[in-house]
Design a protein around this motif. Structure first.
Motif, PDB file in Angstrom:
ATOM      1  N   TYR A   1       1.802  -4.663  -5.335  1.00 34.57           N
ATOM      2  CA  TYR A   1       2.962  -3.850  -4.996  1.00 34.57           C
ATOM      3  C   TYR A   1       3.887  -3.750  -6.204  1.00 34.57           C
ATOM      4  CZ  TYR A   1       7.523  -2.605  -3.058  1.00 34.57           C
ATOM      5  OH  TYR A   1       8.741  -2.010  -2.820  1.00 34.57           O
TER       6      TYR A   1
ATOM      7  N   GLU B   1       8.820   0.251  -7.433  1.00 38.46           N
ATOM      8  CA  GLU B   1       9.149   1.669  -7.389  1.00 38.46           C
ATOM      9  C   GLU B   1       8.641   2.348  -6.123  1.00 38.46           C
ATOM     10  OE1 GLU B   1       7.830   0.143  -9.970  1.00 38.46           O
ATOM     11  OE2 GLU B   1       9.491   0.205 -11.409  1.00 38.46           O
ATOM     12  N   VAL B   2       7.692   1.722  -5.428  1.00 38.86           N
ATOM     13  CA  VAL B   2       7.124   2.315  -4.211  1.00 38.86           C
ATOM     14  C   VAL B   2       8.135   2.177  -3.071  1.00 38.86           C
ATOM     15  CG1 VAL B   2       5.277   2.170  -2.506  1.00 38.86           C
ATOM     16  CG2 VAL B   2       4.772   1.834  -4.938  1.00 38.86           C
ATOM     17  N   GLU B   3       8.463   3.294  -2.460  1.00 34.58           N
ATOM     18  CA  GLU B   3       9.444   3.291  -1.380  1.00 34.58           C
ATOM     19  C   GLU B   3       8.815   2.755  -0.100  1.00 34.58           C
ATOM     20  OE1 GLU B   3      12.586   6.329   0.858  1.00 34.58           O
ATOM     21  OE2 GLU B   3      10.925   7.120  -0.326  1.00 34.58           O
TER      22      GLU B   3
ATOM     23  N   PRO C   1       3.592  -0.381   2.662  1.00 36.80           N
ATOM     24  CA  PRO C   1       2.437  -0.854   1.888  1.00 36.80           C
ATOM     25  C   PRO C   1       1.987  -2.239   2.367  1.00 36.80           C
ATOM     26  CG  PRO C   1       4.443  -1.059   0.591  1.00 36.80           C
ATOM     27  CD  PRO C   1       4.832  -0.358   1.857  1.00 36.80           C
TER      28      PRO C   1
END
Length: 874
Positions: A574, A577-579, A586
């Motif tokens: 992970y 930056e991944v929302e 995720p």
């Protein structure tokens, strides 16, 4: 040989003059927008290049650090907030320590450098650590850094620097502040609607005026040196993006070492067999003595910081172990009432209270000692009040304004009924622990404020008074009941008193929050925590490979499994930056990347003794609700995988009938997937599932050796209780029939370590130890979840084999309703006696002179406090 000579040369040359090395390095690389950091060796930024080492501290160069958003910072200056030419912006991270641990004073033989003499503070932010943005010339920045490396840097108000890091203020940041500066009055930027500070430009700096209380506006400003104000600043600096050109640190004047021109000092350090040794300090080599020193005189640039920092100071009496324990008790209860991300709670020691200018930075003074307050200190406290200060007295001898503290021995350490009048004249009634004193009016009378509290006895003893003071808005709320002590305190002597106080614990917090709000603090709900990714974990090694093979066949081209409510995106790692949203989360499949303070996988594995249930875990630190996480998996995964979702915290916890379920850290939160054949003993009696789960929670605790007397109970239809007094947990069951199989999600949450504002299992363990002189250890949520799943699987097996009678004796052993009489519907409804559960798991009651009636759980709730069976509110 050449490297060794360079090593010796560096030690000889810069051992005497480390300040020149730092200064030259900063000047050389400043244009490259590198960040320069002074910190502990273990805390240096990833990928940093070490330029200088001294003991456990280093000076290093790393990629540019930038700050783009000041919305969570409190601004000291609004105009000008533009860096002067050749100046550097930097963040100082500091911690608060008690006076005995403070840095050396200026009387030391070493040269002490004052932080506030070398820079211009620009903004601060409360937190741990406390952070300050400031600006300084290259020379002064270097001077600060060297003093930090040499442990000679001094900050005001007991702050001890831990890190100094240069940052780049983005153009958008400067423009935002410049736009704000165009207004005549600009409020401090804070993330919540708390009482704000106003900033007005003055000739010599900026003057902060009061809070939003108009009475405070008459307070005279006080000149202070621009310094770390004693609140704790800062947010984490964002890393700047884009490629950075890196320069080497040339040994430009070392003609013997020209062939090392492309090497950094770091390469010399690590190429040699040893680290560069601690550098002795040559006091003649301070930056002021450098020949080309051009630092301007800063005395005229000092900042006037008369605004109140977000400090709550706690005075608990003389410096003793008992006082330290009292400090922790008071700090704990206040931290549960206010947002500790917005306020900083400090221990105010007696010598510091007499010596330091704490009154300039104190939003609230809390006095919590029965000791007599020395006269000189009492005068300090009264002077603070006269300047518009706010005081909270907790079972203290401190008083003023015509009120006297008188002893009443019959009340000491007893539980009494208190009537508390709020500012809006509404009343709260609760059980409280009396200090043994009360307030009486003396010959001089003042008009009391809006808050009042008296006992429900014949004398109506006054226990809480609200006393305004002076003409600048000073006020105090004084209490002679122990609002600061938890029901588990050693002062509470009997189980009956413990029960009364725990039953009123929520109202105790209500009273405290009302008092703190009246004194100008914000007690709004804390900000909802950010959602975190899920981790896919396995409790058994042999199931890991089949699980990953199954996933590979069922995820779509984007690695997702979707349902009507949620998309789970399976990833090996992970990145921040991944929302993460409530509808798309995720799931990290690499178990090596997993670690958590709130869930120990090894403890869970050791205590999970099941054939199927709970083998595959989806764990999240923060998630909306565990009930939703398995939505897309419940009809597809093989039964032997035994899915369970576990969270340390939920933001949208669910209860029965659409009720919300509060889910703080310390609550054991899980949703378990089970499959039950329709044509089985339990499949024909699905309402029993919630009863089995409730019993499993109680049995998981009470079957632990020596824990059998921890008074956990089950309450119809789906609750876990402490005795018959307080709810400690609950069960929620959702079932779906697909063909010949029930797919059932069992959601469960029960309090393990979260003592406030109600009660938890470890409270009961602590109380049992106190009453029985025992030494039972506190329990963990991960440990208990594993035990609950283990017990549940055994109960299901017994039920499927032998039917309801195999588990009902255990259920009746733990339930709270034996012999109870209740009213149906309302207080005037028919009176019935509880009989037990029928063959389907519904409650049976016997009407006087009538028949046995079955009460279904759907839409009904058992009100323990009023002994009613009521329709559940939709």
């Amino acid at each position: 040989m050449l490297i060794t000579l360079c090593y010796l040369y560096l030690w000889a040359r810069w051992g005497r003059r480390p300040a020149e090395l730092v200064r030259a390095t900063v000047r050389r690389l400043r244009a490259s927008r590198c960040s320069f950091t002074f910190c502990g060796a273990a805390a240096q930024p990833p990928g940093a290049r070490v330029c200088l080492s001294r003991g456990g501290r280093v000076f290093c160069v790393s990629d540019s650090q930038s700050i783009e958003d000041l919305n969570k910072w409190a601004l000291f200056l609004v105009s000008p907030f533009i860096l002067e030419a050749e100046h550097i912006a930097f963040v100082t991270e500091s911690i608060w320590v008690q006076s005995e641990n403070l840095q050396r004073s200026s009387s030391s033989s070493e040269t002490i450098v004052e932080w506030s003499d070398c820079c211009l503070p620009l903004a601060c932010r409360p937190g741990d650590p406390y952070r300050l943005i400031a600006e300084a010339s290259v020379d002064n920045f270097s001077k600060l850094g060297v003093a930090f490396m040499e442990d000679r840097l001094h900050m005001d108000n007991g702050l001890v620097p831990q890190k100094i890091m240069s940052v780049r203020l983005q153009d958008s940041t400067l423009k935002e502040v410049k736009d704000q500066a165009s207004n005549k009055q600009v409020q401090i930027l804070e993330p919540r609607s708390e009482p704000s500070l106003e900033i007005k430009p003055e000739q010599d700096g900026m003057e902060h005026v009061g809070r939003d209380d108009p009475k405070a506006l008459g307070e005279e400003p006080k000149q202070r040196r621009g310094s770390a104000s004693g609140s704790e600043p800062a947010g984490d600096s964002d890393r700047g993006g884009g490629p950075i050109e890196h320069y080497h640190l040339h040994l430009s004047s070392c003609h013997e070492c020209l062939e090392l021109e492309n090497s950094t000092i770091e390469s010399v350090k690590f190429a040699s067999a040893e680290n560069i040794p601690d550098l002795p300090y040559d006091y003649s080599s301070s930056l002021e003595s450098v020949a080309d020193e051009t630092s301007p005189e800063r005395e005229g640039r000092r900042v006037n910081l008369t605004g109140k920092a977000p400090n709550i100071l706690l005075y608990v009496g003389s410096d003793s172990q008992e006082a330290l324990g009292r400090f922790h008790e008071v700090r704990s209860v206040l931290a549960d009432c206010v947002d500790i991300d917005s306020y900083v709670l400090y221990h105010l020691l007696e010598d510091s209270a007499l010596r330091d200018p704490w009154t300039d930075n104190c939003l609230l003074l809390v006095i919590a000692t029965r000791e007599s307050i020395p006269e000189d200190l009492y005068q300090k406290f009264m002077a603070y009040l006269s300047q518009g200060g706010k005081v909270l007295g907790l079972s203290s001898s401190f008083t003023f304004g015509g009120f006297q503290v008188t002893s009443k021995g019959a009340l000491r350490k007893t539980v009494q009924n208190l009537v508390f009048s709020k500012a809006d004249q509404s009343e709260v009634k609760l059980s409280v622990l009396s200090s043994g004193c009360r307030y009486q009016e003396g010959p001089v009378r003042l008009s009391p404020g809006g808050l009042q509290g008296h006992l429900e006895n014949d004398d109506k003893d006054r226990m809480i008074v609200h006393v305004p003071f002076g003409t600048h808005g000073g006020e105090a709320v004084l209490c002679q009941v122990h609002l600061e002590l938890p029901p588990s305190s050693d002062i509470v002597q009997t189980p009956e008193d413990f029960n009364l106080l725990k039953s009123s614990n929520f109202r105790r917090y209500e009273v405290l929050r009302e008092i703190l709000t009246t004194l100008g603090l914000s007690c709004d709900m804390k900000q909802v925590p950010a959602l975190t990714p899920l981790y896919l974990l396995s409790a058994a090694e042999e199931i890991r490979d089949p699980l990953m093979q199954w996933l590979g066949k069922h995820v779509d081209s984007e690695g997702e499994i979707k349902s009507s409510q949620l998309s789970l995106r399976f990833v090996s790692s992970y990145v921040s930056e991944v929302e993460i949203t409530p509808s798309c989360i995720p799931v990290v499949t690499n178990m090596e990347a997993f670690s958590s303070e709130n869930f120990n996988l090894e403890i869970y594995r050791q205590n999970l003794q099941t054939k199927q249930l709970g083998k595959v875990i989806l764990f999240a630190e923060v998630t909306p609700t565990t009930m939703r996480l398995l939505d897309g998996l419940m009809f597809q995964t093989p039964q032997e995988m035994g899915l369970i979702a576990i969270a340390a915290r939920q933001t949208q916890g669910k209860g029965r009938g659409g009720n919300a379920w509060l889910s703080p850290v310390g609550c054991a939160l899980s949703t378990l997937l089970i499959s039950i054949p329709l044509r089985s003993q339990l499949g024909q009696r699905i309402p029993f599932v919630q009863h089995l789960m409730s019993v499993a929670v109680v049995e998981a605790v009470r079957s632990i050796p020596k824990y059998q007397d921890i008074n956990l109970r089950v309450k119809w239809p789906n609750d876990i209780y402490y005795s018959d007094l307080m709810k400690i947990g609950g069960v929620l069951v959702n079932s779906t029939l697909m063909g010949e199989t029930f797919h059932i999600l069992i959601g469960c949450g029960f309090n393990v370590t979260n003592s406030n504002p109600t009660i938890c299992i470890n409270d009961l363990v602590t109380e049992y130890n106190k009453q029985h002189k025992a030494e039972l250890k506190p329990l963990r949520a991960d440990y208990l979840i594993a035990r609950v799943v283990t017990v549940l699987e055994k109960l299901i097996e017994e039920f499927q084999d032998k039917g309801p009678n195999s588990v009902l004796p255990l259920y009746y052993r733990y339930w709270v309703h034996s012999g109870q009489q209740v009213h149906l519907g309302s207080a005037d409804g028919p009176k019935v006696s509880i009989v037990g559960l029928d063959d389907s798991g519904f409650l049976q009651v016997h009407q006087e002179g009538g028949e046995v009636v079955t009460v279904h759980p759907d839409g009904n709730s058992f009100d323990m406090l009023r002994n009613l069976i009521l329709p559940k509110r939709r």
